[in-house]
Scaffold this active site. Structure first.
Site, PDB file in Angstrom:
ATOM      1  N   HIS A 193       0.887  -1.031   0.207  1.00  0.00           N
ATOM      2  CA  HIS A 193      -0.001   0.185  -0.171  1.00  0.00           C
ATOM      3  C   HIS A 193       0.950   0.961   0.004  1.00  0.00           C
ATOM      4  CE1 HIS A 193      -3.482   2.643   0.984  1.00  0.00           C
ATOM      5  NE2 HIS A 193      -3.931   1.846   0.646  1.00  0.00           N
ATOM      6  N   ASP A 229      -7.986  -5.403  -0.035  1.00  0.00           N
ATOM      7  CA  ASP A 229      -8.471  -6.206  -1.260  1.00  0.00           C
ATOM      8  C   ASP A 229      -7.892  -7.334  -0.871  1.00  0.00           C
ATOM      9  OD1 ASP A 229      -9.630  -4.127  -2.475  1.00  0.00           O
ATOM     10  OD2 ASP A 229      -7.540  -3.438  -3.382  1.00  0.00           O
TER      11      ASP A 229
HETATM   12  N1  CMC Z   1       4.361  -7.281  -4.879  1.00  0.00           N
HETATM   13  C1  CMC Z   1       5.657  -7.563  -5.223  1.00  0.00           C
HETATM   14  N2  CMC Z   1       6.276  -6.484  -4.988  1.00  0.00           N
HETATM   15  C2  CMC Z   1       5.631  -5.196  -4.657  1.00  0.00           C
HETATM   16  C3  CMC Z   1       4.240  -5.299  -4.409  1.00  0.00           C
HETATM   17  C4  CMC Z   1       3.618  -6.429  -4.474  1.00  0.00           C
HETATM   18  N3  CMC Z   1       2.425  -6.485  -4.303  1.00  0.00           N
HETATM   19  N4  CMC Z   1       4.016  -3.954  -3.985  1.00  0.00           N
HETATM   20  C5  CMC Z   1       5.074  -3.244  -4.116  1.00  0.00           C
HETATM   21  N5  CMC Z   1       6.067  -4.118  -4.485  1.00  0.00           N
HETATM   22  C6  CMC Z   1       7.675  -3.565  -4.388  1.00  0.00           C
HETATM   23  C7  CMC Z   1       7.926  -2.885  -5.758  1.00  0.00           C
HETATM   24  O1  CMC Z   1       8.282  -3.841  -6.559  1.00  0.00           O
HETATM   25  C8  CMC Z   1       8.868  -1.965  -5.369  1.00  0.00           C
HETATM   26  O2  CMC Z   1      10.287  -2.604  -5.275  1.00  0.00           O
HETATM   27  P1  CMC Z   1      11.677  -1.651  -5.431  1.00  0.00           P
HETATM   28  O3  CMC Z   1      11.704  -0.939  -4.286  1.00  0.00           O
HETATM   29  O4  CMC Z   1      12.587  -2.791  -5.615  1.00  0.00           O
HETATM   30  O5  CMC Z   1      11.457  -1.160  -7.044  1.00  0.00           O
HETATM   31  C9  CMC Z   1       8.515  -1.523  -3.806  1.00  0.00           C
HETATM   32  O6  CMC Z   1       7.783  -2.659  -3.249  1.00  0.00           O
HETATM   33  C10 CMC Z   1       7.798  -0.490  -3.750  1.00  0.00           C
HETATM   34  O7  CMC Z   1       6.547  -0.461  -4.547  1.00  0.00           O
HETATM   35  P2  CMC Z   1       6.229   0.774  -5.277  1.00  0.00           P
HETATM   36  O8  CMC Z   1       5.137   0.444  -6.482  1.00  0.00           O
HETATM   37  O9  CMC Z   1       7.016   1.966  -5.654  1.00  0.00           O
HETATM   38  O10 CMC Z   1       5.057   1.229  -4.120  1.00  0.00           O
HETATM   39  P3  CMC Z   1       3.785   2.297  -4.494  1.00  0.00           P
HETATM   40  O11 CMC Z   1       3.468   2.865  -2.881  1.00  0.00           O
HETATM   41  O12 CMC Z   1       4.064   3.058  -5.565  1.00  0.00           O
HETATM   42  O13 CMC Z   1       2.607   1.178  -4.796  1.00  0.00           O
HETATM   43  C11 CMC Z   1       0.764  -0.238  -4.663  1.00  0.00           C
HETATM   44  C12 CMC Z   1       1.617   0.762  -3.881  1.00  0.00           C
HETATM   45  C13 CMC Z   1      -0.602  -0.591  -3.834  1.00  0.00           C
HETATM   46  C14 CMC Z   1       0.233   0.368  -6.085  1.00  0.00           C
HETATM   47  C15 CMC Z   1       1.850  -1.503  -4.831  1.00  0.00           C
HETATM   48  O14 CMC Z   1       1.812  -2.061  -3.344  1.00  0.00           O
HETATM   49  C16 CMC Z   1       0.846  -2.694  -5.607  1.00  0.00           C
HETATM   50  O15 CMC Z   1       0.910  -2.722  -6.675  1.00  0.00           O
HETATM   51  N6  CMC Z   1       0.316  -3.405  -4.864  1.00  0.00           N
HETATM   52  C17 CMC Z   1      -0.491  -4.663  -5.700  1.00  0.00           C
HETATM   53  C18 CMC Z   1      -1.992  -3.974  -6.057  1.00  0.00           C
HETATM   54  C19 CMC Z   1      -2.931  -3.845  -4.831  1.00  0.00           C
HETATM   55  O16 CMC Z   1      -2.978  -4.761  -4.168  1.00  0.00           O
HETATM   56  N7  CMC Z   1      -3.409  -2.607  -4.912  1.00  0.00           N
HETATM   57  C20 CMC Z   1      -4.668  -2.340  -3.990  1.00  0.00           C
HETATM   58  C21 CMC Z   1      -4.162  -1.091  -2.987  1.00  0.00           C
HETATM   59  S1  CMC Z   1      -5.088  -1.005  -1.765  1.00  0.00           S
HETATM   60  C22 CMC Z   1      -6.670  -0.602  -2.278  1.00  0.00           C
HETATM   61  C23 CMC Z   1      -6.714   1.043  -2.105  1.00  0.00           C
HETATM   62  O17 CMC Z   1      -6.836   1.520  -1.326  1.00  0.00           O
HETATM   63  O18 CMC Z   1      -6.962   1.395  -3.604  1.00  0.00           O
END
Ligand code: CMC
Length: 427
Positions: free
Chosen positions: A305, A362
């Site tokens: 998240h 989720d």
């Molecule tokens: N599985 C594997 N690796 C992950 C995941 C995951 N679900 N989420 C983040 N990472 C890794 C990512 O690869 C990155 O690694 P590095 O630093 O080596 O590049 C690191 O963790 C940070 O990720 P980010 O994408 O920069 O983090 P963010 O804050 O931009 O993204 C997120 C948050 C929710 C978009 C992401 O965690 C994700 O894509 N999760 C899966 C989709 C999901 O479950 N979304 C629902 C969010 S909750 C509902 C809502 O409130 O809308």
């Protein structure tokens, strides 16, 4: 005088006031930055930027805290109802018994759709994604309710807000009915907000529909858990669209479009699909390895998240609700065991521990919704239904804010500098 932060730029020093909220990080007020220095700040994804002032929802992502108007989400989910939380978000305080009754009655009076609006559905393909239908039909509300679109008038805003909250279950249920080829069900205002929605979704005109109290309660709790979540992508979209003075129904349609994305509301659908694909616990290690592989775009859906870096408090309530629904429906789903095992393995894996990746709301919600009988394509629709109250509350707050301006981010331009046009024959 407010505490100041200092910036040195081009050999000059500038002071910017630090503003304190009631709780949470301080903010540096940089509104004069560009005027004084000629520089912008650069913050793609708004990871360090507060775009507005808000008194609705507070999240402490490190501690796993979510408060609506100060009340913890766990307490609201356990002890309150979606109608009560809606009143709280819109009005700032919990309602008295009489206020809640009046509010619920007002909402129930707006549940029907203009009959002409129903004909919109037949313009869609039967296999259209219900979120595509939601975007279209909610946007179309702007063509129907002309009597309350003066957004400067608080009474008009209130009527539009009530209409949106009230009509969303009818619109969502009709999107489902259309996809399965069953007749639309009109609302039955003797039922609760959530009971009414369940009947419009799963009832048929040929039979009486009995609302199962445990399912009604679980559904209502899911709605509470999704009611608002501070300045997330779809809420910011609603605020940005609304900042131009746009029609409220069109703004909410924009929020729905944003919510549909798999990184946001679409993740519950993606999470259940992923759990089904994994299938059995013995296949989990393979998917964990894929999630950690930089060259593989696969991510564990329902994990991670932007704000929660401890545990999503909504996931805790969701996990508990899965068992309650299974008991009430007298069903079980092996996917739940896979989910529990996946969570356990991931939470002990250094990759997920170091990156602070935990189950989010989720991760478990899809298992519950699937047990109740919703197809995966409806999951995000339910999220949109519940989030509508948050969107309208945030929209109302924005319009009433004396500091409100049209949203207009700036950019770091990296394209070509000025050059002369070359006629096509000379290229
Ligand atoms: N599985 C594997 N690796 C992950 C995941 C995951 N679900 N989420 C983040 N990472 C890794 C990512 O690869 C990155 O690694 P590095 O630093 O080596 O590049 C690191 O963790 C940070 O990720 P980010 O994408 O920069 O983090 P963010 O804050 O931009 O993204 C997120 C948050 C929710 C978009 C992401 O965690 C994700 O894509 N999760 C899966 C989709 C999901 O479950 N979304 C629902 C969010 S909750 C509902 C809502 O409130 O809308």
């Amino acid at each position: 005088m407010a505490e100041q932060s200092k910036l040195s730029l081009g050999g000059k020093d500038y002071d910017y006031p630090i503003i304190k909220g009631s709780v949470g990080p301080d903010v540096i007020d940089i509104r004069k930055l560009y005027g004084q220095t000629g520089a912008f700040t650069f913050d793609p994804g708004f990871t360090s930027t507060a775009a507005c002032e808000s008194a609705l929802t507070y999240i402490d992502g490190d501690e796993g805290v979510l408060l609506h108007r100060g009340y913890p989400i766990g307490q609201l989910a356990e002890q309150s109802s979606f109608m009560e939380v809606s009143y709280l978000l819109l009005n700032g305080e919990l309602p008295s018994g009489r206020e809640l009754e009046e509010f619920s009655r007002t909402i129930s009076r707006h549940t029907m759709l203009h009959e002409q609006l129903m004909s919109f559905y037949s313009g869609f393909r039967r296999d259209a994604h219900p979120m595509a239908i939601m975007c279209g039909v909610v946007g179309a509300l702007s063509a129907f309710y002309h009597d309350s679109t003066d957004i400067a008038d608080p009474k008009h805003r209130k009527i539009s807000s009530h209409r949106l909250i009230a009509k969303m279950p009818t619109i969502a249920a009709a999107a489902y009915k259309y996809s399965v080829g069953q007749p639309f069900m009109y609302p039955d205002n003797r039922l609760s907000y959530t009971g009414n929605f369940l009947r419009m979704t799963f009832g048929v005109p040929a039979e009486d529909y009995e609302v199962i109290p445990e399912i009604e309660r679980a559904m209502d709790r899911i709605f509470i858990l999704h009611a608002d979540h501070e300045q997330n992508a779809s809420t910011s979209t609603v605020r940005l669209a609304g900042s131009s003075g746009a029609n409220p129904f069109a703004c909410i349609a924009a929020g729905i479009a944003c919510l549909w994305g798999p990184a946001h509301g679409g993740a519950n659908e993606a999470a259940l699909n992923m759990l089904r694909e994994i299938g059995t616990p013995d296949r989990i290690p393979h998917y964990i390895e894929r999630a950690k592989d930089k060259n593989d775009p696969f991510r564990l859906m329902g994990f991670g998240h932007r704000v929660y870096k401890n545990y999503d408090p909504r996931a805790t309530v969701m996990q508990k609700t899965v068992r309650e629904v299974f008991d009430a429906m007298k069903v079980s789903d092996p996917v739940f065991e896979t989910a529990l095992r996946l969570e356990e393995i991931a939470l002990h894996d250094p990759y997920f521990v170091e990156k602070k990746l935990f189950p989010n709301v989720d991760f478990y919600s899809g298992i519950i919704l699937s047990a109740i009988g919703f197809p995966t394509t409806m999951f995000t629709v339910l999220f949109a239904l519940a989030r509508t109250v948050g969107w309208v509350a945030q929209w109302n707050e924005m319009i009433s804010d004396p500091n409100q301006k049209i949203g207009r981010p700036r950019q770091l331009y990296t394209g070509p500098t000025e050059r002369d046009y070359v006629p096509i024959g000379k290229r």
